[in-house]
Design a protein around this motif. Structure first.
Motif, short mmCIF file in Angstrom:
data_model
loop_
_atom_site.label_atom_id
_atom_site.label_comp_id
_atom_site.label_asym_id
_atom_site.label_seq_id
_atom_site.Cartn_x
_atom_site.Cartn_y
_atom_site.Cartn_z
N UNK A 3 0.82 -1.21 0.00
CA UNK A 3 0.00 0.00 0.00
C UNK A 3 0.85 1.26 0.00
N UNK A 4 2.09 1.16 0.44
CA UNK A 4 2.98 2.33 0.40
C UNK A 4 3.30 2.70 -1.05
N UNK A 5 3.45 1.68 -1.89
CA UNK A 5 3.72 1.95 -3.31
C UNK A 5 2.49 2.57 -3.96
N UNK A 6 1.31 2.05 -3.64
CA UNK A 6 0.07 2.61 -4.18
C UNK A 6 -0.07 4.07 -3.76
N UNK A 7 0.24 4.33 -2.49
CA UNK A 7 0.15 5.70 -1.99
C UNK A 7 1.16 6.60 -2.69
N UNK A 8 2.37 6.12 -2.90
CA UNK A 8 3.41 6.92 -3.55
C UNK A 8 3.02 7.27 -4.99
N UNK A 9 2.46 6.30 -5.69
CA UNK A 9 2.01 6.55 -7.07
C UNK A 9 0.89 7.58 -7.08
N UNK A 10 -0.05 7.43 -6.14
CA UNK A 10 -1.19 8.35 -6.06
C UNK A 10 -0.72 9.77 -5.73
N UNK A 11 0.19 9.88 -4.76
CA UNK A 11 0.68 11.21 -4.37
C UNK A 11 1.40 11.91 -5.52
N UNK A 12 2.18 11.14 -6.28
CA UNK A 12 2.89 11.72 -7.42
C UNK A 12 1.90 12.24 -8.46
N UNK A 13 0.87 11.44 -8.77
CA UNK A 13 -0.11 11.85 -9.77
C UNK A 13 -0.94 13.05 -9.31
N UNK A 14 -1.28 13.07 -8.04
CA UNK A 14 -2.04 14.21 -7.51
C UNK A 14 -1.22 15.49 -7.59
N UNK A 129 3.83 -3.73 -8.75
CA UNK A 129 3.14 -4.74 -9.57
C UNK A 129 2.11 -4.05 -10.46
N UNK A 130 1.57 -4.80 -11.41
CA UNK A 130 0.55 -4.24 -12.29
C UNK A 130 -0.67 -3.78 -11.48
N UNK A 131 -1.05 -4.57 -10.49
CA UNK A 131 -2.20 -4.21 -9.65
C UNK A 131 -1.94 -2.93 -8.87
N UNK A 132 -0.73 -2.82 -8.32
CA UNK A 132 -0.39 -1.62 -7.56
C UNK A 132 -0.37 -0.37 -8.45
N UNK A 133 0.14 -0.51 -9.67
CA UNK A 133 0.13 0.61 -10.60
C UNK A 133 -1.30 1.04 -10.92
#
Length: 271
Positions: A3-14, A129-133
């Motif tokens: 979930x840290x990776x998911x959060x990092x991707x989300x924060x970058x996009x936001x 992973x693909x799911x996390x992305x």
């Protein structure tokens, strides 16, 4: 799943979305129209025409009043009834355009935007992973759409109460159906737009292709508003919760499909 990776991707996009002038100007225009202009026009409608009377206002919306709201006729003046029915009930579904528009704009950049900025390839080579992305992109578009809608709802409520005070005599907004819609329907509608848009964005080459392809989702909101306006459907709190559950099931299916069809290797070949 990390979930840290998911959060990092989300924060970058936001963060990227907040630095995009198109997103900012688009959001400001949407806010002005839906949260400020519309309530001001409705609450001041009687003053636009010197010959506009309270009875005329009542006659215009009498046929639109659901049977569940007939009790309002005996407790409100025709002018007040006009404002309550239009702003308190009939126009509510139109507000769902906000989470759809904002979320779809951000989601349209999810993958295709990365391609245009030449930043997708480094992202695809990360340990995610693909799911996390996929989930990271969904989160990045969904959260701003929901938060922005809630902020506009607060502005809308303020304008409705202040502008309508001379006619209403007191603060009356929000109604229960608005509150339930904000809590239950707005998040799932936002997720619906995001899920569809991100799936499309993995298949097209430009931002405009992705955004235009998801414009049909607005027809769902228009359909809800028309159905309520002609008496086919009334978004009472109970109906709103039911509709939200139906949309949530659709969201879950779309996310499952999106994760299944999303392929990192395919995206790399498309870069």
């Amino acid at each position: 799943m990390n979930y840290r990776i998911i959060r990092a991707i989300a924060e970058k996009d936001i963060e990227d979305a907040l630095h995009n002038p198109i997103n900012i100007y688009g959001a400001l225009i949407v806010s002005f129209i839906f949260a400020i202009l519309i309530p001001l026009i409705i609450t001041n409608a009687p003053t636009f025409d010197p010959n506009f009377t309270g009875q005329e206002a009542f006659d215009e919306i009498e046929s639109l009043i659901p049977t569940t709201l007939q009790s309002l006729i005996d407790t409100l003046t025709p002018e007040a009834l006009f404002i309550v029915i239009i702003l308190g009930y009939l126009i509510a579904p139109l507000f769902l355009v906000i989470p759809l528009m904002i979320s779809c704009i951000i989601a349209s950049e999810a993958f295709v935007g990365e391609k245009e900025r030449k930043t997708l390839e480094p992202l695809l080579y990360t340990p995610a992973t693909d799911t996390e992305l996929f989930l990271g992109k969904i989160t990045a578009a969904m959260i701003p759409g929901i938060v922005f809608t809630w902020l506009n709802f607060l502005i809308f409520a303020l304008i409705v109460n202040i502008a309508g005070l001379p006619i209403m005599g007191s603060f009356w907004f929000p109604t229960m159906n608005w509150i339930v819609m904000m809590i239950f329907l707005v998040p799932v509608i936002s997720l619906l737009g995001v899920s569809v848009t991100i799936i499309i964005s993995t298949r097209v080459k430009t931002f405009m292709e992705a955004y235009q392809a998801t414009g049909i989702l607005v027809l769902l909101v228009v359909g809800l508003m028309i159905a309520q306006s002609i008496g086919l459907l009334f978004l009472s709190p109970e109906v709103t919760v039911f509709v939200s559950l139906v949309v949530l099931v659709v969201d879950a299916l779309l996310i499952k499909i999106g994760i299944k069809i999303f392929s990192r290797s395919e995206q790399i070949t498309r870069v």
